[in-house]
Design a protein around this motif. Structure first.
Motif, mmCIF file in Angstrom:
data_model
loop_
_atom_site.group_PDB
_atom_site.id
_atom_site.type_symbol
_atom_site.label_atom_id
_atom_site.label_comp_id
_atom_site.label_asym_id
_atom_site.label_seq_id
_atom_site.Cartn_x
_atom_site.Cartn_y
_atom_site.Cartn_z
ATOM 1 N N CYS A 4 -13.864 57.709 -42.169
ATOM 2 C CA CYS A 4 -12.515 57.578 -41.617
ATOM 3 C C CYS A 4 -11.478 58.304 -42.464
ATOM 4 O O CYS A 4 -10.295 58.285 -42.159
ATOM 5 N N TYR A 5 -11.909 58.966 -43.529
ATOM 6 C CA TYR A 5 -10.958 59.568 -44.465
ATOM 7 C C TYR A 5 -10.020 60.553 -43.771
ATOM 8 O O TYR A 5 -8.810 60.535 -43.983
ATOM 9 N N GLN A 29 -7.798 44.269 -27.826
ATOM 10 C CA GLN A 29 -8.809 44.828 -26.927
ATOM 11 C C GLN A 29 -9.274 46.199 -27.410
ATOM 12 O O GLN A 29 -10.454 46.549 -27.285
ATOM 13 N N ASP A 30 -8.367 46.974 -27.989
ATOM 14 C CA ASP A 30 -8.745 48.294 -28.493
ATOM 15 C C ASP A 30 -9.478 48.190 -29.824
ATOM 16 O O ASP A 30 -10.419 48.948 -30.074
ATOM 17 N N LEU A 31 -9.058 47.260 -30.665
ATOM 18 C CA LEU A 31 -9.768 47.033 -31.924
ATOM 19 C C LEU A 31 -11.196 46.590 -31.636
ATOM 20 O O LEU A 31 -12.154 47.063 -32.274
ATOM 21 N N TYR A 52 -9.199 52.054 -38.719
ATOM 22 C CA TYR A 52 -9.574 53.006 -39.766
ATOM 23 C C TYR A 52 -9.269 52.482 -41.163
ATOM 24 O O TYR A 52 -9.965 52.818 -42.125
ATOM 25 N N SER A 53 -8.261 51.640 -41.283
ATOM 26 C CA SER A 53 -7.991 51.001 -42.573
ATOM 27 C C SER A 53 -9.126 50.052 -42.938
ATOM 28 O O SER A 53 -9.605 50.032 -44.077
ATOM 29 N N TYR A 96 -14.627 48.845 -45.412
ATOM 30 C CA TYR A 96 -16.023 48.508 -45.124
ATOM 31 C C TYR A 96 -16.973 49.543 -45.710
ATOM 32 O O TYR A 96 -17.985 49.194 -46.337
ATOM 33 N N GLU A 97 -16.686 50.811 -45.492
ATOM 34 C CA GLU A 97 -17.586 51.863 -45.966
ATOM 35 C C GLU A 97 -17.639 51.903 -47.494
ATOM 36 O O GLU A 97 -18.675 52.231 -48.083
ATOM 37 N N LYS A 98 -16.534 51.552 -48.106
ATOM 38 C CA LYS A 98 -16.502 51.454 -49.569
ATOM 39 C C LYS A 98 -17.426 50.324 -50.031
ATOM 40 O O LYS A 98 -18.191 50.475 -50.987
ATOM 41 N N TYR A 99 -17.361 49.188 -49.314
ATOM 42 C CA TYR A 99 -18.233 48.056 -49.637
ATOM 43 C C TYR A 99 -19.699 48.413 -49.371
ATOM 44 O O TYR A 99 -20.580 48.143 -50.192
ATOM 45 N N GLU A 100 -19.954 49.024 -48.201
ATOM 46 C CA GLU A 100 -21.317 49.382 -47.819
ATOM 47 C C GLU A 100 -21.932 50.348 -48.838
ATOM 48 O O GLU A 100 -23.092 50.210 -49.230
#
Length: 470
Positions: free
Chosen positions: A77-78, A128-130, A449-450, A455-459
Motif C-alpha cells: 500500500c506504500y 460498506q467500502d471498507l 491503506y492505513s 498489517y503488512e508491517k506486522y505480517e
C-alpha cells in the motif's frame, strides 16, 4: 407650519454614528450554536487577515522496533498513500496485533471488525467500502451483523431490508432502561406479543446482486434473548420455503443458525411470542473471511457504549470472533465556542475501560472526528474546535493504551470537507458534515491503506521472525 425636511437627515446621521461605534466593539455572539454576524460599517474596505490553520500538538506514540529489514517499499500500500495508525500500547505487542494475527488466519477462520459510530457511518457509508476492500484481500461473503430493523429504511444499499411496523425499539440513547438487555449496537427490538401467529412482527432480508459477495446469504444466524421464558417461535421463509423453529427460553444471548451450506437469496423471519421477547438482529457471513459490522447510532457521543450488557457483549464477541473495535465519534460533541472537552474526555476514557471488559482481548482503535465546516462571514470555514477535539481524542488513546487514526488529517485537514462538498463528484452533503456514499468510498480507502500498511508491517515481522528461529 413646522418644517420636517431635516428630520430624515438627522435620523440617518444618528444611525450612522451608532453603527460606527458598534463597529469597534464586540457584537458577535452565539445562541444555541448559531453565531451572529458582527456589525461593521467598514466591512468592504477592511483589510482582512487570512485565518491561520490550527496546528495539532502531536502526542508521541509508543515507539516499538520495526521488523528487521522492513522498509516502506515492502508494503503493497506504500504507493497508495496512507496516514499512519498511531499505537499507544505499553505492551510488547501493539494494541491491534490481535486483529492483524486474525487477518493472517482469515482464510481458515472468520474474524469481525466491530465498527461503532454515529451518523457518519449511517446506512453503511464508509463501512460498506471498507468491508469490500478487506474481503477482496482476505476473503469473506456477507455484511456481518445487521439489526433486525433499520431506523432509516431504504438508505442502506449493501443489504435490502424490510419489516413490519409493530416492533417496539429500545436504544441506549433514546430510552435506556436497566432491565433491558441491549445488543451489540446498543439496540434491541421487541416483537408484538401474540400466540396464534396473527399480526406477527416480521423482518425480511434480500441480497444485493450489484455488490460482490453480497448477492446471497451463506451462513445466517439469529441473535435474541428470552429472559421472560416466553413460549416463542420463529417462522423462517427462505427462497419461498417456510419452516417453524421454537426459540429457547432463558436470558443471556441465544443464537439460532437459520441457514448454512446452500446459499439463499432471501430470508424472512416472523415471530410468535406469549411474552416479551428481545431480538437483536442477524449475521450474514461465512465460516471464513473478514466482516465489518456497521454499528451506527445517530446522535451518539459514544459514551452510551458503557451501558451495553456486560454478559451479552462477550457472548457476541465469542460467536462473531470480534478482534477489533473501531470507535468513530465526535461529530455530536464538537460545538461552536466550546474549547474545553475535559468533561467528555473523562467520560469517554471510562467508556473505553468499560468496553475492554466487555470485549476482552479485543484491539481498540479510536478514529478521530472528520473535518466539519460552519458558515462564517467570509463563507464556510473549518470549525476551529475540530483540530482541538482531534487532539483530545489522540490523548484519550494515549491514556487508554489503545490506537489512534487521524481521519481529519487523512482526508486533508483544514477545508477538506468544503472541498468534498464542492467536488464535481459530490462527495459530501451541503450540511458540510456528512459524507455521501461516494465520499465514504474515499474515506474507506484512506482507512484501508492505513490499516493495510500496519498489517503488512506486522505480517512481515511474524514471517521473518519465524524464519529466523527455524
Amino acid at each position: 407650519m413646522r418644517n420636517h425636511i431635516r428630520e430624515p437627515f438627522y435620523i440617518v446621521l444618528v444611525v450612522a454614528i451608532l453603527l460606527s461605534i458598534l463597529s469597534f466593539v464586540p457584537t458577535s455572539f452565539t445562541i444555541l450554536g448559531v453565531t451572529t454576524r458582527p456589525i461593521s460599517m467598514f466591512a468592504d474596505v477592511e483589510v482582512k487577515e487570512k485565518p491561520k490553520p490550527v496546528k495539532l500538538i502531536a502526542v508521541k506514540p509508543i515507539e516499538k522496533p520495526a521488523p528487521v529489514d522492513f522498509k516502506d517499499k515492502d508494503s503493497l500500500c506504500y504507493k497508495k498513500g496512507y496516514w499512519p495508525i498511531e499505537e499507544y500500547s505499553v505492551a510488547k505487542q501493539d494494541n491491534l496485533a490481535v486483529f492483524y494475527q486474525a487477518l493472517m488466519n482469515a482464510k481458515k477462520k472468520k474474524v469481525h471488525l466491530a465498527y461503532f459510530g454515529d451518523s457518519m457511518i449511517e446506512g453503511d457509508i464508509v463501512t460498506q467500502d471498507l468491508r469490500a476492500m478487506l474481503q477482496k484481500r482476505f476473503g469473506g461473503r456477507g455484511v456481518g451483523f445487521v439489526p433486525i430493523i433499520n431506523f432509516v429504511p431504504g438508505f442502506r444499499q449493501s443489504i435490502h431490508q424490510s419489516f413490519s411496523d409493530n416492533w417496539t425499539p429500545y436504544t441506549v440513547i433514546a430510552n435506556w432502561q436497566s432491565s433491558i438487555p441491549y445488543g451489540l449496537n446498543g439496540e434491541v427490538f421487541v416483537p408484538a406479543i401474540n400466540t396464534n401467529g396473527t399480526n406477527s412482527s416480521w423482518a425480511s432480508f434480500q441480497g444485493v446482486p450489484q455488490m460482490a459477495g453480497l448477492d446471497s446469504f451463506h451462513v445466517v444466524k439469529l441473535y435474541y434473548s428470552n429472559p421472560t421464558n416466553a413460549d416463542a417461535n420463529v417462522s423462517i421463509r427462505k427462497d419461498g420455503v417456510t419452516s417453524t423453529i421454537p426459540l429457547t427460553k432463558g436470558g443471556g444471548l441465544k443464537i439460532l443458525t437459520l441457514n448454512t451450506g446452500k446459499p439463499v437469496r432471501s430470508i424472512q423471519m416472523a415471530f410468535t411470542a406469549s411474552d416479551r421477547l428481545y431480538v437483536f438482529g442477524a449475521s450474514f457471513e461465512d465460516s471464513t473471511g473478514v466482516y465489518v459490522d456497521d454499528l451506527d447510532m445517530r446522535g451518539s457521543s459514544g459514551q452510551q457504549l458503557s451501558v451495553l450488557d456486560s454478559s451479552i457483549m462477550p457472548q457476541f464477541q465469542n460467536d462473531l470472533n470480534i478482534k477489533c473495535a473501531v470507535l468513530q465519534y465526535g461529530i455530536n460533541v464538537v460545538h461552536t465556542g466550546t474549547n474545553d472537552y475535559s468533561y467528555y474526555s473523562k467520560g469517554f476514557v471510562n467508556t473505553i475501560k468499560s468496553l475492554k471488559t466487555k470485549l476482552p482481548g479485543c484491539g481498540i482503535l479510536i478514529n478521530s472526528v472528520s473535518d466539519r465546516a460552519a458558515k462564517k462571514i467570509d463563507g464556510y470555514q473549518t470549525m476551529p474546535e475540530i483540530p482541538k477535539f482531534v487532539e483530545v481524542q489522540q490523548n484519550m488513546a494515549r491514556q487508554t493504551n489503545t490506537a489512534f487514526w487521524n481521519l481529519f488529517q487523512a482526508m486533508g485537514a483544514d477545508s477538506s470537507m468544503i472541498n468534498m462538498v464542492n467536488s464535481s463528484q459530490s462527495l459530501a452533503n451541503k450540511d458540510y458534515t456528512h459524507f455521501k456514499p461516494a465520499g465514504g468510498t474515499y474515506i474507506a480507502g484512506y482507512f484501508y491503506y492505513s490499516m493495510l500498511y500496519a498489517y503488512e508491517k506486522y505480517e512481515w515481522g511474524q514471517i521473518h521472525n519465524k524464519n529466523a528461529k527455524s
